[in-house]
Design an enzyme around this catalytic site. Sequence first.
Site, PDB file in Angstrom:
ATOM      1  N   ASN A  96       0.868  -1.179   0.000  1.00 36.69           N
ATOM      2  CA  ASN A  96       0.000   0.000   0.000  1.00 36.69           C
ATOM      3  C   ASN A  96       0.907   1.232   0.000  1.00 36.69           C
ATOM      4  O   ASN A  96       1.491   1.570   1.018  1.00 36.69           O
ATOM      5  CB  ASN A  96      -0.892  -0.041   1.257  1.00 36.69           C
ATOM      6  CG  ASN A  96      -1.765   1.196   1.384  1.00 36.69           C
ATOM      7  OD1 ASN A  96      -1.839   2.014   0.469  1.00 36.69           O
ATOM      8  ND2 ASN A  96      -2.422   1.335   2.527  1.00 36.69           N
ATOM      9  N   LYS A 137       0.136   4.284  -0.350  1.00 38.48           N
ATOM     10  CA  LYS A 137      -0.504   5.476   0.248  1.00 38.48           C
ATOM     11  C   LYS A 137      -0.228   6.705  -0.633  1.00 38.48           C
ATOM     12  O   LYS A 137      -0.150   6.572  -1.843  1.00 38.48           O
ATOM     13  CB  LYS A 137      -0.026   5.664   1.694  1.00 38.48           C
ATOM     14  CG  LYS A 137      -0.222   4.388   2.521  1.00 38.48           C
ATOM     15  CD  LYS A 137      -0.074   4.594   3.999  1.00 38.48           C
ATOM     16  CE  LYS A 137      -0.271   3.258   4.713  1.00 38.48           C
ATOM     17  NZ  LYS A 137      -0.202   3.379   6.169  1.00 38.48           N
ATOM     18  N   HIS A 183      -9.778   1.469   4.746  1.00 40.45           N
ATOM     19  CA  HIS A 183      -8.508   1.634   5.470  1.00 40.45           C
ATOM     20  C   HIS A 183      -8.726   2.629   6.612  1.00 40.45           C
ATOM     21  O   HIS A 183      -9.461   3.605   6.458  1.00 40.45           O
ATOM     22  CB  HIS A 183      -7.420   2.129   4.513  1.00 40.45           C
ATOM     23  CG  HIS A 183      -6.051   2.074   5.124  1.00 40.45           C
ATOM     24  ND1 HIS A 183      -5.621   3.008   6.040  1.00 40.45           N
ATOM     25  CD2 HIS A 183      -5.035   1.188   4.976  1.00 40.45           C
ATOM     26  CE1 HIS A 183      -4.390   2.681   6.424  1.00 40.45           C
ATOM     27  NE2 HIS A 183      -4.013   1.583   5.798  1.00 40.45           N
ATOM     28  N   GLU A 230      -7.029   4.959   7.736  1.00 40.57           N
ATOM     29  CA  GLU A 230      -6.711   6.358   7.426  1.00 40.57           C
ATOM     30  C   GLU A 230      -7.879   7.024   6.718  1.00 40.57           C
ATOM     31  O   GLU A 230      -8.107   8.226   6.865  1.00 40.57           O
ATOM     32  CB  GLU A 230      -5.433   6.424   6.575  1.00 40.57           C
ATOM     33  CG  GLU A 230      -4.200   6.149   7.440  1.00 40.57           C
ATOM     34  CD  GLU A 230      -3.025   5.547   6.689  1.00 40.57           C
ATOM     35  OE1 GLU A 230      -2.999   5.580   5.448  1.00 40.57           O
ATOM     36  OE2 GLU A 230      -2.112   5.032   7.377  1.00 40.57           O
ATOM     37  N   GLU A 242      -5.940  -4.817  10.409  1.00 44.46           N
ATOM     38  CA  GLU A 242      -4.916  -3.803  10.616  1.00 44.46           C
ATOM     39  C   GLU A 242      -5.190  -3.049  11.919  1.00 44.46           C
ATOM     40  O   GLU A 242      -5.912  -2.044  11.926  1.00 44.46           O
ATOM     41  CB  GLU A 242      -4.925  -2.802   9.448  1.00 44.46           C
ATOM     42  CG  GLU A 242      -4.531  -3.394   8.117  1.00 44.46           C
ATOM     43  CD  GLU A 242      -3.841  -2.355   7.241  1.00 44.46           C
ATOM     44  OE1 GLU A 242      -2.735  -2.642   6.779  1.00 44.46           O
ATOM     45  OE2 GLU A 242      -4.401  -1.267   7.043  1.00 44.46           O
ATOM     46  N   GLY A 288       2.156   2.140  10.884  1.00 44.38           N
ATOM     47  CA  GLY A 288       3.137   3.208  10.807  1.00 44.38           C
ATOM     48  C   GLY A 288       3.824   3.523  12.126  1.00 44.38           C
ATOM     49  O   GLY A 288       4.463   4.562  12.276  1.00 44.38           O
ATOM     50  N   SER A 301       2.946  -2.242  10.355  1.00 42.26           N
ATOM     51  CA  SER A 301       4.386  -2.336  10.612  1.00 42.26           C
ATOM     52  C   SER A 301       4.981  -3.704  10.265  1.00 42.26           C
ATOM     53  O   SER A 301       5.836  -4.221  10.987  1.00 42.26           O
ATOM     54  CB  SER A 301       4.706  -1.955  12.067  1.00 42.26           C
ATOM     55  OG  SER A 301       4.344  -0.613  12.313  1.00 42.26           O
TER      56      SER A 301
HETATM   57  P1  PGA Z   1       2.587   0.244   7.637  1.00 45.43           P
HETATM   58  O1  PGA Z   1       1.148   0.496   6.966  1.00 45.43           O
HETATM   59  O2  PGA Z   1       3.104  -1.040   7.077  1.00 45.43           O
HETATM   60  O3  PGA Z   1       3.421   1.443   7.233  1.00 45.43           O
HETATM   61  O4  PGA Z   1       2.369   0.175   9.113  1.00 45.43           O
HETATM   62  C1  PGA Z   1       0.246  -0.550   6.763  1.00 45.43           C
HETATM   63  C2  PGA Z   1      -1.039  -0.034   6.182  1.00 45.43           C
HETATM   64  O5  PGA Z   1      -1.501   1.038   6.595  1.00 45.43           O
HETATM   65  O6  PGA Z   1      -1.638  -0.669   5.297  1.00 45.43           O
END
Ligand code: PGA
Length: 252
Positions: A10, A12, A96, A98, A168, A174, A214
Site C-alpha cells: 500500500n 498510500k 482503510h 486512514e 490492521e 506506521g 508495521s
Molecule cells: P505500515 O502500513 O506497514 O506502514 O504500518 C500498513 C497499512 O496502513 O496498510
Amino acid sequence: MSKKSIIIGNWKMNKTVSEAIRLITELKSLLSGKQEVEIVVAPSYVALHPCEIAAQGTPIQLAAQNVFYEESGAYTGEVSAQMLVDAGVKYVIIGHSERRQHFGETDAIVNRKVKVSLENELKVILCVGETKTERQQNKTFEVIERQLREGLRGVNDTYAEDLIIAYEPIWAIGTGDTATPGIAEEVHRFIYEKLGVIFRRDLVQKIRVIYGGSVTPQNVRDLMAQPDIDGALIGAASLEARSFVEMINYGE
Ligand code: PGA
C-alpha cells in the site's frame, strides 16, 4: 490449506508517476519469476494505469486505494469502480483506517463501496482494526465484529471468493509497533469465525485474512507462519523494491 498467500504493498500518498514506474521496473528486475505468492501493489490513482502498463507480463497486479460508491455521474473528483476495471486494476482497498479517520468513512459508506466494487468484478480488500484505546478497553472483538457485519451487510455468498479481509490494528500502523504473531492470530481466528456467520461455511475457506501494521522483512516470516494469516498488507516497507521483494520471498 491450498489458498495462495498474498503480499500487498500500500503505497498510500507516496510516489509520483515517474517514481511509481521506476519502482515497478525495479521490482520486475528483482523478482525471480517463481514466486509462490500473489503480488499486488496499490499506487495512487494517477499512477495506476501507468503502473499497470509497466507491470504487464509480470506477476504484479494492481490495487486502488479507494473507490467511489456510485456507478457514474456528477461526483466531481471521484473515481468509479468501472474506471478502475478499465484501467486494468484488479483489487481495491476499502475502509482503510486512514480513510475512516481523515475522510469520515463510516461502516455504511464502506459497505456501499464494497458492494459496488464486487458488482463490477473488482476484488475487495476490506480493512478492519481497533484503536489502542479500544484494545485497552477490551473492545477489540466487538469493534471487529461490527466492522465485518456492517461492511459486509447484504454481500451475496457468490462474492465470498473475491474478498480479502485485512486485519490492521490501528495502533500498529506506521508505528513500528507490530502485533505479535499470537495477537494477530487470535484476531484472525475470530474473523474467520465471524465470516462463518455471514457466509456459507464452505465459502469462508476461500476468503483470505491478511495482516497489516508495521510488517517488515524482519517480522514477516513469523507472522506468515500462523495458520490463519494468509498474507500481508504493507505500507512503509513496500516503498523500497528490495525490502518489498524480501517480504514476497519470505518463504525461501
Ligand atoms: P505500515 O502500513 O506497514 O506502514 O504500518 C500498513 C497499512 O496502513 O496498510
